[in-house]
Design an enzyme around this catalytic site. Structure first.
Site, short mmCIF file in Angstrom:
data_model
loop_
_atom_site.label_atom_id
_atom_site.label_comp_id
_atom_site.label_asym_id
_atom_site.label_seq_id
_atom_site.Cartn_x
_atom_site.Cartn_y
_atom_site.Cartn_z
N ASP A 34 0.81 -1.24 0.00
CA ASP A 34 0.00 0.00 0.00
C ASP A 34 0.83 1.28 0.00
O ASP A 34 0.32 2.33 -0.34
CB ASP A 34 -1.04 0.01 1.13
CG ASP A 34 -0.46 0.07 2.52
OD1 ASP A 34 0.74 -0.21 2.70
OD2 ASP A 34 -1.22 0.41 3.45
N SER A 65 -9.37 4.89 28.40
CA SER A 65 -9.58 3.60 27.75
C SER A 65 -9.84 2.53 28.79
O SER A 65 -9.06 2.37 29.73
CB SER A 65 -8.35 3.21 26.93
OG SER A 65 -8.47 1.86 26.55
N GLY A 124 -1.92 -6.93 14.90
CA GLY A 124 -1.88 -6.71 13.45
C GLY A 124 -3.28 -6.65 12.87
O GLY A 124 -3.46 -6.78 11.65
N SER A 126 -5.14 -4.01 13.44
CA SER A 126 -5.35 -2.55 13.33
C SER A 126 -6.14 -1.90 14.44
O SER A 126 -7.07 -1.12 14.20
CB SER A 126 -6.05 -2.23 12.00
OG SER A 126 -5.14 -2.33 10.98
N ASP A 172 -5.12 0.33 6.20
CA ASP A 172 -5.87 0.04 7.43
C ASP A 172 -7.01 1.03 7.63
O ASP A 172 -8.15 0.65 7.89
CB ASP A 172 -4.94 0.08 8.65
CG ASP A 172 -3.78 -0.88 8.51
OD1 ASP A 172 -3.83 -1.75 7.62
OD2 ASP A 172 -2.82 -0.76 9.29
N TYR A 222 9.36 -1.43 10.21
CA TYR A 222 8.38 -1.05 9.18
C TYR A 222 8.90 0.13 8.38
O TYR A 222 8.94 0.09 7.14
CB TYR A 222 7.04 -0.71 9.85
CG TYR A 222 5.94 -0.39 8.87
CD1 TYR A 222 5.09 -1.38 8.41
CD2 TYR A 222 5.76 0.90 8.40
CE1 TYR A 222 4.10 -1.10 7.49
CE2 TYR A 222 4.77 1.20 7.48
CZ TYR A 222 3.94 0.20 7.04
OH TYR A 222 2.95 0.49 6.12
C1 GLA Z 1 0.47 -2.05 8.47
C2 GLA Z 1 0.28 -0.67 7.85
C3 GLA Z 1 -0.42 -0.76 6.50
C4 GLA Z 1 0.25 -1.79 5.59
C5 GLA Z 1 0.50 -3.10 6.33
C6 GLA Z 1 1.34 -4.07 5.52
O1 GLA Z 1 -0.76 -2.60 8.79
O2 GLA Z 1 -0.45 0.17 8.72
O3 GLA Z 1 -0.46 0.51 5.90
O4 GLA Z 1 1.44 -1.28 5.04
O5 GLA Z 1 1.16 -2.91 7.57
O6 GLA Z 1 0.64 -4.48 4.39
#
Ligand code: GLA
Length: 386
Positions: A34, A65, A124, A126, A172, A222
């Site tokens: 992305d 929270s 992972g 989000s 995400d 990342y």
């Molecule tokens: C994380 C990032 C996304 C994407 C993924 C890998 O979730 O927030 O933008 O790059 O990693 O696909």
């Protein structure tokens, strides 16, 4: 659970309290594409983030929270524009509110917001984008701002890039802001053109497998991967007229890859190019009802993320490789940024108990602790629920 009651307990009574929800997401295929102008194929989930919110008369911002009760109420104001470590998770909503103001959606009054998330942290799936998109939605609803889901996703991404400091792509926030039940979103991140793809998965379930490994250094790794792809792109651009790695197909890559000076950057770019093409094919396979082909492409995706992108690690590899050995598993791969977090698989319904049992056993033996399994239900984007 009565969230409004909890809100009153934490912040006190008074004013109009509204209740909201935004989903988490799982990406079926199209990983680390992305921010390379490629395609992604995520869907929104029914797990996500709940919130209660109300406007204030002054300029104070108060966040709480239920997932981090020990942090107590985290307080700042609309005029406080710096990221502050001691403000913990509230930097996510603060980043969204400040970014929205920069985009012209300026709240002149503060807010009290209570959050309750059902997405496991660092999985992972989000949880942070879910908080961001939810906050954008709350802001829009409480102040009557007129921006759509795509604008909300962009605000969330910008907050994450500039305020939090993670150089993520749009996947995400887009998947969450635009999610639709029973569909995956086939999104071209270069143009933001998208299409809802009905998930016709007769008798097949989406099984999410959590390594329960915390991501740790994930964010810096990342950003490093992203920089490596950018370096490869600059090298390629000396020979070929492309804007992003997503502009190349497999043959183009083979033809020009010698231009990439570093071997490591060559591998990163190879993943980005091939993964993008796999994602386009996977969307076609789903459209044609060819689930076995979809599963095969998922497996290929994992191999490429392991060999070329090097973001899997022993925990994710153990889960995915154990899944591949099971009858009834159509495909399996890591999902999200990697370095821990979750894997996703397509499993024939009747095999689910046996599959989870066997994968759990292998994981325990090799890694030494339990993975967690969730059978994913797809859901809609953000909404007001009360
Ligand atoms: C994380 C990032 C996304 C994407 C993924 C890998 O979730 O927030 O933008 O790059 O990693 O696909």
């Amino acid at each position: 659970m009565d969230l409004k009651q909890e809100f009153v307990r934490v912040f006190g009574a008074g004013g109009e309290i509204r209740e909201y929800f935004a989903p988490g997401r799982v990406n079926l295929i199209g990983e680390h594409t992305d921010y390379n102008g490629g395609h992604v194929f995520p869907c929104a989930l029914t797990i996500g983030t709940y919130a209660c919110a109300r406007r204030r008369e002054d300029r104070r911002l108060r966040f709480y929270s239920m997932n981090f009760p020990e942090a107590g109420i985290l307080e700042s104001t609309l005029d406080d524009k710096e990221y502050r470590k001691e403000l913990g998770f509230s930097n996510y909503p603060r980043g969204v509110i400040l970014t929205a103001a920069q985009e012209g959606y300026r709240a002149e009054q503060g807010m009290d917001i209570l959050y309750y998330g059902t997405i496991p942290n660092s999985s992972g799936l989000s949880s942070s984008a879910s908080i961001e998109v939810l906050t954008g939605y709350i802001l829009k609803d409480l102040f009557g701002f007129d921006f759509d889901g795509i604008a909300n996703a962009k605000i969330g991404q910008r907050a994450e890039n500039e305020f939090i400091g993670v150089n993520c792509g749009i996947m995400d926030q887009f998947a969450i802001a635009m999610g639709r039940k029973d569909s995956a979103i086939f999104l071209d991140t270069a143009t933001l053109q998208y299409e809802y793809a009905p998930l016709k998965l007769d008798g097949v379930k989406i099984l999410i497998m959590n390594t329960n490994k915390k991501r740790g250094l994930g964010d810096s790794k990342y950003n490093e991967r992203r920089a490596e792809c950018e370096s490869a792109l600059r090298d390629l651009q000396r020979a070929v007229d492309i804007k992003t790695l997503g502009d190349l197909d497999e043959e183009g890559f083979v033809l020009y890859s010698d231009m990439i000076r570093s071997q490591v950057c060559m591998k990163r770019a190879r993943h980005a190019v091939f993964e993008n093409r796999r994602t386009i094919r996977a969307a076609e396979a789903l459209r044609a009802g060819d689930i076995p082909e979809f599963g095969r492409l998922m497996n290929e995706s994992h191999v490429s993320l392991r060999r070329d992108y090097e973001v899997t690690g022993p925990e994710l590899d153990t889960l995915v490789e154990a899944a591949w050995e099971q009858e009834g598993v159509i495909g399996a791969r890591m999902t999200g940024a990697g370095f821990g977090g979750c894997a996703v698989s397509l499993v024939k319904e009747e095999y689910l108990p046996v599959v989870m049992d066997a994968i759990g056993k292998t994981y325990r033996e090799k890694i030494g602790y339990e993975p967690t399994f969730y059978i994913a239900e797809t859901g809609d984007g953000p909404s007001r629920i009360g």
